[in-house]
Design an enzyme around this catalytic site. Structure first.
Site, PDB file in Angstrom:
ATOM      1  N   GLU A 163       0.813  -1.226   0.000  1.00  0.00           N
ATOM      2  CA  GLU A 163       0.000   0.000   0.000  1.00  0.00           C
ATOM      3  C   GLU A 163       0.840   1.267   0.000  1.00  0.00           C
ATOM      4  OE1 GLU A 163      -3.200  -1.006  -0.430  1.00  0.00           O
ATOM      5  OE2 GLU A 163      -2.309  -2.971  -0.113  1.00  0.00           O
ATOM      6  N   ARG A 216      15.292   5.863 -24.746  1.00  0.00           N
ATOM      7  CA  ARG A 216      15.189   6.088 -26.196  1.00  0.00           C
ATOM      8  C   ARG A 216      15.467   7.531 -26.601  1.00  0.00           C
ATOM      9  NH1 ARG A 216      10.813   7.552 -28.354  1.00  0.00           N
ATOM     10  NH2 ARG A 216      10.655   6.030 -30.020  1.00  0.00           N
TER      11      ARG A 216
END
Ligand code: 6GU
Length: 228
Positions: A116, A154
């Site tokens: 959580e 990239r």
């Protein structure tokens, strides 16, 4: 560029990093990726990394005492402590602008949580750059870390082939238009033809058609991009 991924599940990244462009980026030395298992900093005999929340409630909370020393140790492995990213649905929403900002860093630490979330003192002590990848719920930060790693990687010059990098991508700085429709052979398939202009050999007309197509598609699918 150095990436240090801090996680309870380094195995999740294995096949991902060993395929295609990412593998190429690692082999060619554009990026270096190291893993650090938070569990190695657990300090009890059961190697506990999470616990029940004070005040009650469902789920488990990642404990501060393994996480903070783990991150500090990773920061101290080099002179440059790096830029610390923590993945959480409460973070700023990731986008291409943030990827362009992060690719400027020499070293990035990616801290993945599970369960959580982390004890608040993790945030208070480490002051991380909190990032979410969108308004939906994941089991943990690992998939988000892969998304962020790939989009940053990239952008590093040389990582993509010339063919790809020459193109200015949608969502990048100075480009708020979607890509145009694409066609390749055959010229006709099940009665559907390639737009005539693309076969004309007239580059000026092709460019005009592409720009018009991008504007129309953006208006139809993502009018919000035109408002920005
Ligand atoms: Cl970074 N973590 C989790 N657990 N869920 C998410 C997320 C991150 N981004 C979107 N949903």
């Amino acid at each position: 560029m150095q990436f240090d991924i801090i996680t309870l599940f380094p195995g999740i990244f294995e096949s991902y990093l060993s395929e295609s462009i990412l593998r190429n980026a690692v082999e060619k030395g554009y990026i270096h990726v190291r893993f650090h298992n938070i569990r190695d900093w657990a300090n009890d005999k059961h190697l506990t990394v999470d616990d029940r929340p004070f005040g009650g409630g469902p789920g488990m909370v990642m404990k501060v005492d393994p996480v903070v020393p783990c991150v500090e140790a990773v920061q101290q492995m080099e002179e440059d402590p790096g830029h610390l990213v923590l993945f959480t649905p409460q973070g700023r929403t990731f986008n291409q602008r943030i990827a362009e900002e992060l690719v400027q860093e020499k070293r990035i630490l990616l801290l993945c949580g599970r369960y959580e979330g982390f004890d608040q003192r993790v945030y208070d002590l480490l002051r991380p750059d909190e990032i979410s990848i969108g308004d939906y719920v994941l089991n943990g930060g690992e998939v988000a870390a892969m998304v962020v790693l790939e989009s940053i990687m990239r952008l590093i010059p040389g990582v993509l082939g010339d063919e790809d990098s020459a193109k200015v991508d949608s969502f990048s700085e100075g480009n708020r238009l979607l890509e145009e429709e694409q066609y390749t052979r055959p010229r006709e398939y099940r009665g559907l033809s390639v737009p005539e202009v693309l076969l004309s050999g007239n580059h000026q007309e092709v460019d005009k058609w592409r720009m018009q197509n991008r504007i129309e598609r953006t208006q139809e699918r993502r009018p919000d991009l035109l408002d920005q």
